[in-house]
Design an enzyme around this catalytic site. Sequence first.
Site, PDB file in Angstrom:
ATOM      1  CB  SER A 161      -0.925   0.010   1.220  1.00 34.54           C
ATOM      2  OG  SER A 161      -0.171  -0.021   2.429  1.00 34.54           O
ATOM      3  CG  HIS A 189      -3.952  -2.253   0.658  1.00 33.86           C
ATOM      4  ND1 HIS A 189      -4.510  -1.042   1.008  1.00 33.86           N
ATOM      5  CD2 HIS A 189      -3.150  -2.602   1.700  1.00 33.86           C
ATOM      6  CE1 HIS A 189      -4.070  -0.668   2.185  1.00 33.86           C
ATOM      7  NE2 HIS A 189      -3.244  -1.599   2.641  1.00 33.86           N
ATOM      8  CE  LYS A 220      -6.371  -1.532   4.007  1.00 34.45           C
ATOM      9  NZ  LYS A 220      -6.549  -1.984   5.404  1.00 34.45           N
TER      10      LYS A 220
END
Length: 264
Positions: A161, A189, A220
Amino acid sequence: TTGRPEAVLPRRQGNVLIFCSNDYLGLSAHRSVRAESSRAAAQYGMGPRGSALVCGHTSEHDELERRLAGLKSKETAVLFPSGYGANVGVLTALAGGRDAGEVAVFSDALNHASLVDGARLAARAGAEVKVYRHRDLAHLEQLLQECDRPRKLVVSDSLFSMDGHLAPVAGLAKLRHRYGFLLVLDEAHATLVFGAHGGGVAEASGCESAVDVSVGTLSKAVGAHGGFAACDARLRRLLLTRARPCVFSTALPLPCVAAASAAL
């Protein structure tokens, strides 16, 4: 429709757009997600307040695990209180038990803090931890060749990330075939972002079957809260009884579970 990433700040007029949120797809405010979360809260409240092993696992938790397993092309999945807890729990369960002295963990130099902490806890239990240079498969192979421990575990983020780098998942799959290690991939991610079906970098690379444990978060792109590990049934049994963040944490609240299922 999806919600816009905006917030109202105290003592300020109007809204501001947020560009640092992990809510990549805006699903946290999607009307279907809100509706399912509200439905679960009205019907159950927060749900049973106990760990999954005691009384916290419901049919809705089971349905979310089934959907996550399908997303990751795995046999089953285990829910965790957070993505951080999932990584720590997976590494300590697989490498930090009574047989930790037989295990070596190989970790990418830029792995997430949760993977670093999980490896450190495994090391305290007796596991050997080797850090290979970021995305450097030649260095990883050198370390594998030099290691004489019978059980080996390689762990990497799939999408880093802080740098935006992708792990060389296809190369990791080839090394796994050659050296027979367990491969743990943190797809926090990349889930719902990469792959034709949102399965992550492993799906996009055509290497899903080479990943033994696919770790992810519901906080997320899914737009809810919690974490998970997708794996086979044998590893699930191990995680349910040895992954301490799962064993000793209260199960996810049902509104979060319902929201994540709706998002998927």
